[in-house]
Design a protein around this motif. Structure first.
Motif, mmCIF file in Angstrom:
data_model
loop_
_atom_site.group_PDB
_atom_site.id
_atom_site.type_symbol
_atom_site.label_atom_id
_atom_site.label_comp_id
_atom_site.label_asym_id
_atom_site.label_seq_id
_atom_site.Cartn_x
_atom_site.Cartn_y
_atom_site.Cartn_z
ATOM 1 N N SER A 5 0.829 -1.202 0.000
ATOM 2 C CA SER A 5 0.000 0.000 0.000
ATOM 3 C C SER A 5 0.865 1.255 0.000
ATOM 4 C CB SER A 5 -0.933 0.002 1.212
ATOM 5 O OG SER A 5 -0.184 -0.091 2.413
ATOM 6 N N LEU A 6 0.368 2.264 -0.697
ATOM 7 C CA LEU A 6 1.068 3.538 -0.844
ATOM 8 C C LEU A 6 0.083 4.665 -0.582
ATOM 9 C CD1 LEU A 6 3.430 5.416 -1.917
ATOM 10 C CD2 LEU A 6 2.431 5.088 -4.203
ATOM 11 N N SER A 7 0.415 5.556 0.341
ATOM 12 C CA SER A 7 -0.375 6.765 0.578
ATOM 13 C C SER A 7 0.351 7.957 -0.025
ATOM 14 C CB SER A 7 -0.599 6.990 2.070
ATOM 15 O OG SER A 7 -1.484 6.031 2.605
ATOM 16 N N LEU A 100 -1.493 0.604 8.747
ATOM 17 C CA LEU A 100 -0.381 1.464 8.363
ATOM 18 C C LEU A 100 0.037 1.175 6.916
ATOM 19 C CD1 LEU A 100 1.313 3.572 9.988
ATOM 20 C CD2 LEU A 100 3.050 1.782 10.230
ATOM 21 N N PRO A 101 0.175 2.197 6.069
ATOM 22 C CA PRO A 101 0.635 1.936 4.693
ATOM 23 C C PRO A 101 2.098 1.497 4.674
ATOM 24 C CG PRO A 101 0.531 4.297 5.092
ATOM 25 C CD PRO A 101 -0.073 3.628 6.300
ATOM 26 N N ARG A 120 6.283 9.120 13.686
ATOM 27 C CA ARG A 120 5.788 8.838 15.031
ATOM 28 C C ARG A 120 4.718 7.749 15.025
ATOM 29 N NH1 ARG A 120 6.021 14.524 15.476
ATOM 30 N NH2 ARG A 120 3.765 14.690 15.146
ATOM 31 N N LEU A 121 3.992 7.640 13.916
ATOM 32 C CA LEU A 121 2.951 6.621 13.810
ATOM 33 C C LEU A 121 3.506 5.271 13.361
ATOM 34 C CD1 LEU A 121 0.046 8.703 12.234
ATOM 35 C CD2 LEU A 121 0.334 8.029 14.618
ATOM 36 N N GLY A 122 4.797 5.226 13.029
ATOM 37 C CA GLY A 122 5.418 3.949 12.720
ATOM 38 C C GLY A 122 5.785 3.721 11.275
ATOM 39 N N LEU A 123 5.567 4.699 10.368
ATOM 40 C CA LEU A 123 5.937 4.492 8.969
ATOM 41 C C LEU A 123 7.449 4.418 8.830
ATOM 42 C CD1 LEU A 123 2.919 5.609 8.483
ATOM 43 C CD2 LEU A 123 3.793 6.135 6.215
#
Length: 389
Positions: A5-7, A100-101, A120-123
């Motif tokens: 997945s890609l954002s 998460l992407p 911070r969100l883990g990417l």
């Protein structure tokens, strides 16, 4: 096995693609959708009014969010503050905490401000597309200013951009520049950055040959007039160059096409200069013209309008900086000129020589077909992104 997945985060809606950066982002999303499950998010003053165009075919999730003032502004450039959106951060935090992407793509250096939030969100794989190096563009603009107050203002903007870009780009795992010139600039300032060059492209199926043997002696300038270098280039062409062309070719005409012409541009309209205002079908004006003029004197990155002009098969007269990052050769793919006198002479030479116009136009079109096809560029992007996983 499901694709990764890609954002993608963009500072504006990318459709309609009426600016070079939007054109790049729209085509990149289309091509990357062949390799990834894509979610696309943008900023818009009226999110409910966004026209998504073909994006629903390529994207799983599409959302637009209003910009908001950040709680703490600091010394970051104004453009960074204008492209902050708390609603977007809130939405992404909720969505990414569930799923998460694999990769995040930020379009433009000002959007790199979201890299720490994503981290911070883990990417673990954050990409920033460098449409232009902001501090380089400001340095070039500073050099063209003569009044001390404007020079001081440009210098302050340059320092602010330099500090921001030096800090923000370090937060990204991969920087994608559109030209080797910008890649070399970034590597010179920060050798440890992971920078690659993947050029912008053109979908030739959308750009048929526009060269017409019976077209009038018309010179065409195309530009989005929200972009100051386009305004300055059009004014220079009309005021400094065009009288010299008219002295030799009284029947010649100049068209200043593009979106949202400023009052200064509109006032240039005359018997020999057309300012048609916003035109959605640029191919029509290309078919009415014999030569494309692209005088640009500051900025950074690659000018998509030059790629599109070459794709039409029309001959091109341009400046060295406007063609920066492109492998154009003088007398082979285009004519280069830097002064009003030499630029006017190049335009007159092409208008008087159908053979030269044909040779330049064919060489330019062939270069686009060989090196700037969007499908090949999409494969290059996917290959670079794969190395981050």
């Amino acid at each position: 096995m499901q694709p990764a997945s890609l954002s993608v985060l963009t500072p504006t809606p990318v459709y309609p693609a009426h600016a070079g950066s939007k054109n790049y982002s729209l085509n990149a999303v289309q091509q990357l959708s062949h390799y990834y499950t894509v979610d696309s998010y943008c900023l818009a003053t009226q999110p409910e009014a966004v026209d998504w165009g073909p994006l629903p075919q390529w994207c799983r999730d599409l959302r637009a969010f209003t910009p908001t003032k950040p709680a703490r502004k600091g010394i970051d450039p104004p453009a960074v503050h204008l492209e902050f959106s708390q609603p977007m951060c809130d939405y992404l935090q909720q969505r990414w905490m569930r799923n998460l992407p694999d990769l995040l793509q930020l379009e433009g250096t000002t959007m790199a401000q979201y890299a720490p939030f994503a981290r911070r969100l883990g990417l673990k794989a954050i990409i920033c597309t460098i449409h232009q190096v902001g501090f380089v563009a400001q340095w070039r603009r500073l050099q063209r200013e003569h009044h001390w107050k404007l020079r001081a203002r440009r210098l302050a903007g340059l320092l602010s951009l330099w500090l921001y870009e030096q800090r923000a780009l370090r937060q990204c795992d991969l920087l994608v520049t559109l030209s080797t010139t910008d890649q070399q600039t970034l590597n010179r300032w920060q050798p440890k950055l992971n920078v690659v060059t993947v050029p912008a492209g053109v979908d030739l199926s959308q750009w048929p040959l526009c060269r017409q043997s019976q077209a009038p002696q018309q010179v065409l300038f195309v530009g989005n007039y929200f972009h100051p270098p386009n305004v300055e280039g059009a004014l220079w062409l009309a005021r400094e160059v065009w009288p010299l062309v008219q002295a030799q070719l009284p029947e010649a005409r100049l068209m200043l096409a593009g979106r949202s012409p400023t009052p200064e541009i509109q006032q240039l309209a005359s018997a020999t200069i057309q300012v048609p205002g916003t035109i959605d079908d640029l191919q029509a004006v290309y078919r009415q013209s014999q030569v494309v003029a692209a005088p640009i004197f500051w900025g950074s990155g690659v000018r998509i309008k030059i790629l599109e002009g070459l794709a039409t098969g029309l001959p091109l007269v341009t400046t060295t900086l406007a063609a920066e990052g492109l492998p154009l050769k003088h007398e082979e793919h285009a004519l280069f000129a830097e002064t009003p006198q030499t630029f006017a002479a190049a335009l007159v030479r092409i208008l008087n020589s159908p053979r030269l116009a044909e040779q330049l136009g064919e060489a330019g079109r062939q270069l686009i077909a060989q090196q700037y096809d969007w499908q090949a560029i999409g494969r290059q992007l996917a290959q670079h992104y794969q190395k981050l996983r």
